[in-house]
Design an enzyme around this catalytic site. Structure first.
Site, mmCIF file in Angstrom:
data_model
loop_
_atom_site.group_PDB
_atom_site.id
_atom_site.type_symbol
_atom_site.label_atom_id
_atom_site.label_comp_id
_atom_site.label_asym_id
_atom_site.label_seq_id
_atom_site.Cartn_x
_atom_site.Cartn_y
_atom_site.Cartn_z
ATOM 1 N N TYR A 1 0.943 -1.299 -0.074
ATOM 2 C CA TYR A 1 0.106 0.067 -0.166
ATOM 3 C C TYR A 1 1.040 1.322 0.107
ATOM 4 C CZ TYR A 1 -4.386 2.424 0.119
ATOM 5 O OH TYR A 1 -5.550 3.069 -0.068
ATOM 6 N N ARG B 1 -9.235 10.301 -8.577
ATOM 7 C CA ARG B 1 -8.483 11.088 -7.766
ATOM 8 C C ARG B 1 -7.606 10.008 -6.729
ATOM 9 N NH1 ARG B 1 -8.509 12.688 -2.623
ATOM 10 N NH2 ARG B 1 -10.586 11.629 -2.190
ATOM 11 N N GLU C 1 -13.939 4.613 -3.022
ATOM 12 C CA GLU C 1 -12.741 5.187 -2.712
ATOM 13 C C GLU C 1 -12.247 5.820 -4.022
ATOM 14 O OE1 GLU C 1 -8.759 4.962 -1.222
ATOM 15 O OE2 GLU C 1 -10.495 4.275 -0.159
ATOM 16 N N ASP D 1 -14.136 5.878 2.558
ATOM 17 C CA ASP D 1 -13.189 5.953 3.367
ATOM 18 C C ASP D 1 -12.488 7.377 3.424
ATOM 19 O OD1 ASP D 1 -11.106 4.751 5.310
ATOM 20 O OD2 ASP D 1 -9.742 4.717 3.611
ATOM 21 N N ASP D 2 -12.200 7.854 2.340
ATOM 22 C CA ASP D 2 -11.560 9.122 2.137
ATOM 23 C C ASP D 2 -12.436 10.293 3.145
ATOM 24 O OD1 ASP D 2 -9.785 8.368 0.060
ATOM 25 O OD2 ASP D 2 -11.525 8.391 -1.211
ATOM 26 N N ASN E 1 -0.627 11.839 1.195
ATOM 27 C CA ASN E 1 -0.065 10.562 0.753
ATOM 28 C C ASN E 1 0.277 10.963 -0.837
ATOM 29 O OD1 ASN E 1 0.455 8.590 2.697
ATOM 30 N ND2 ASN E 1 -1.625 8.367 2.857
#
Length: 599
Positions: free
Chosen positions: A95, A159, A248, A271-272, A418
């Site tokens: 990841y 994105r 996601e 999740d974002d 990230n």
């Protein structure tokens, strides 16, 4: 031989192939393999040792990523066993940050990532949405085991991390996330489904790349996008009624639009927006405890106002409202936001997107701040949170000024973007510029910092979503709530802050150590299930009965505390998937899964 006989033999051959060099002599004999494979019969420990040595022999992280992807397809049990035994070393390879590099090259390396499988998920084009039932049936036929998926991670690649529109190349994100669902929270890897909505890309680099594997056209307008995405989600919900859908890395507007429309119609979360807010709130609660000023005196400046920034801010506001009983208007007034145009204000002069309207300050008078530095001087923040994807946005000058502003409190600095190439600052920079006073958490992993004068070693906090989204997924899959509420997520954040050990708290760490991720995920999932039952939204009667009969004694009515009973925690742990520890266990479990009527 009958069709049933063929199926059984194929199943045995599949199990034998997955056992590899640990295949027992009896199975080799039954499959007529004598003389066709090396004679040595190994245990799983030797297999893992060989695989880890091969992994470490690779010279680049991308080569290691490729090796691990192939290994997962060849031997899923070995892959996850090695991942769990070397979690800290391997997670950055499957990841962030390595997955970002892999996504950028995905179309070029795809055929070599999964040499042992026809497909690793669904790639659905706009045209495919007109025959989506056929696509789902093709998926079912392709699966070696006759079981339905219980969780999917779905993206359109628009994105990806801080890298932008990667189109089909973003498929590495759903695959990587689902691996973490399994490793961190024990969801069955055979019941996970990565999905790429290949609706095109607006990235000219990929449209002009002769090796790009995705649809070579620009993305559709909003109307066509929502219609096509809706057909996919409806079909998934119909085919797999208990499926949890995790959205996601959609563009900001689509991320909010999908969540708003589907949140109460099917079991889903983003999740974002929600997972990021959940994990950052957990670390923020820990930081506020150590900051040295009353929580109500915090002044929080966000740099970045996309879906993640808004999601984090919303959950922090909820914390001040629910936990500290600060009135909502006063809680909202503790937050300021900077985007690419400067401090977000109602009278800035530009047309704000819908999701930013609630963030705009209306008490700034004629003051406008065009830069982070200007906003810093105007706001005098106690906490600086970065979700801008702008590398080094928190310059040494800004970090030093944060330290100067907060002479009576420890500054809270969370550079959350990230991968590392998008991070607002590093742990070392934050430590040096604040005289080691910073309360720090990042989105990407940074090394420990050693003070050159005292030789004291400091451990950085990492506000990585893997602390929360696997637990949310596990809790939702187990108890199947009607929908996932903000208060369920708040309970997970509280449980995350509570999950730190005495040693971790004594060391001032904001998050539990990653080596304990499985135990932490079980605790957070237990808190999720408990809160869901308290809200009366759980469909699974078993969990209603277990939680209702085992409520924690110190749980306060109406208070969201993230607590759970030992009984609930024990049941959660029992249901978490684990890789087999021996070849005998693996064969028994594999036969049971493929031929349940034989047991």
């Amino acid at each position: 031989m009958s069709e049933a006989g063929d199926s059984r033999r194929n199943s045995i051959e599949l199990i034998g192939a997955k056992a590899g060099t640990a295949m027992p002599a009896e199975m080799r004999q039954a499959l007529h393999l004598r003389g066709l494979v090396p004679t040595s019969i190994e245990n799983f420990s030797k297999q893992e040792l060989r695989a880890y040595q091969q992994l470490m022999s690779k010279s680049t992280n991308l080569e290691k990523y490729q090796f691990l992807a192939a290994l997962r397809c060849l031997n899923v049990n070995l892959f996850f066993r090695m991942l769990l035994n070397h979690f800290r070393d391997i997670v950055p390879l499957i990841y962030t940050p390595t997955v970002g590099e892999a996504c950028l090259s995905y179309s070029h390396i795809y055929p070599f990532l999964y040499p042992f499988r026809t497909s690793v998920g669904l790639f659905i084009t706009l045209d495919d949405t007109d025959c989506i039932d056929t696509v789902i049936e093709n998926y079912r036929r392709s699966m070696p085991e006759p079981i339905d998926p219980e969780i999917t991670v779905i993206t359109d690649g628009s994105r990806i991390l801080g890298l932008g529109d990667l189109g089909i190349n973003g498929m590495g994100i759903p695959i990587g996330k689902l691996q973490l669902y399994t490793a961190a929270a024990g969801l069955n890897p055979g019941r996970t489904l990565p999905i790429m909505l290949d609706f095109g890309t607006n990235n000219e680099r990929y449209l002009n790349d002769p090796l790009y594997l995705g649809t070579r056209e620009h993305r559709p307008d909003d109307k066509r996008f929502y219609e096509a995405a809706g057909r996919v989600i409806s079909a998934l919900h119909y085919a797999f009624p208990g499926l949890l859908i995790q959205f996601e890395d959609f563009s900001t507007e689509h991320a909010f639009g999908l969540l708003e429309y589907w949140r109460k119609k099917t079991l889903c979360f983003n999740d974002d927006i929600q997972g990021t807010g959940c994990v950052i709130l957990g670390g923020f609660i820990s930081a506020v405890e150590q900051a040295g000023i009353p929580p109500g005196d915090q002044r929080i400046l966000f740099v970045g106002a996309g879906s993640a920034g808004v999601g984090v801010a919303k959950q922090l506001v909820d914390y001040f409202i629910h936990e500290l009983k600060i009135p909502e208007p006063q809680a909202q007034a503790m937050f300021w936001f900077v985007d690419s145009h400067g401090l977000i204000t109602a009278n800035r002069g530009d047309a704000l997107p819908h999701h930013k309207l609630s963030l705009a300050r209306q008490d700034n008078g004629s003051t406008q701040c065009a830069t982070i530095e200007e906003a810093l001087e105007y706001v005098k923040p106690t906490a600086l949170i970065g979700l801008s994807t702008v590398y080094k946005a928190f310059s040494e000058k800004i970090l030093t000024r944060m330290n100067e502003i907060n002479t009576n409190a420890r500054p809270i600095i969370f550079p959350l973007s990230n991968p590392e190439t998008k991070a607002e600052c590093s742990f070392e920079e934050a430590m040096r510029c604040t005289n080691n006073r910073v309360l720090f958490a990042s989105g990407t992993a940074f090394p420990e910092y050693t003070d050159p004068e005292t030789c004291q070693v400091y451990v950085p906090g990492q506000g990585n979503n893997m602390y929360t989204f696997p637990a949310i997924g596990l809790g939702a899959v187990l108890c199947k709530p009607s929908w996932i509420t903000d208060t369920m997520l708040f309970a997970v954040s509280k449980a995350l802050a509570n999950s730190r050990s005495a040693d971790e708290k004594a060391a001032g760490e904001l998050y539990p150590r990653v080596e304990r991720i499985r135990d932490v995920s079980a605790e957070l999932a237990a808190a999720f299930v408990t809160q869901a039952v308290r809200e009366g939204l759980v469909k699974e009667k078993h969990w209603v009965d277990v939680v209702s009969a085992n409520m924690p004694e110190n749980m306060q009515p109406g208070h969201i505390d993230g607590l759970f009973s030992r009984r609930v925690l024990g049941e959660v742990k029992t249901l978490m998937w684990r890789p087999a520890a021996s070849v005998e266990q693996y064969i028994v479990e594999a036969i049971t899964t493929i031929n349940p009527d034989d047991t």
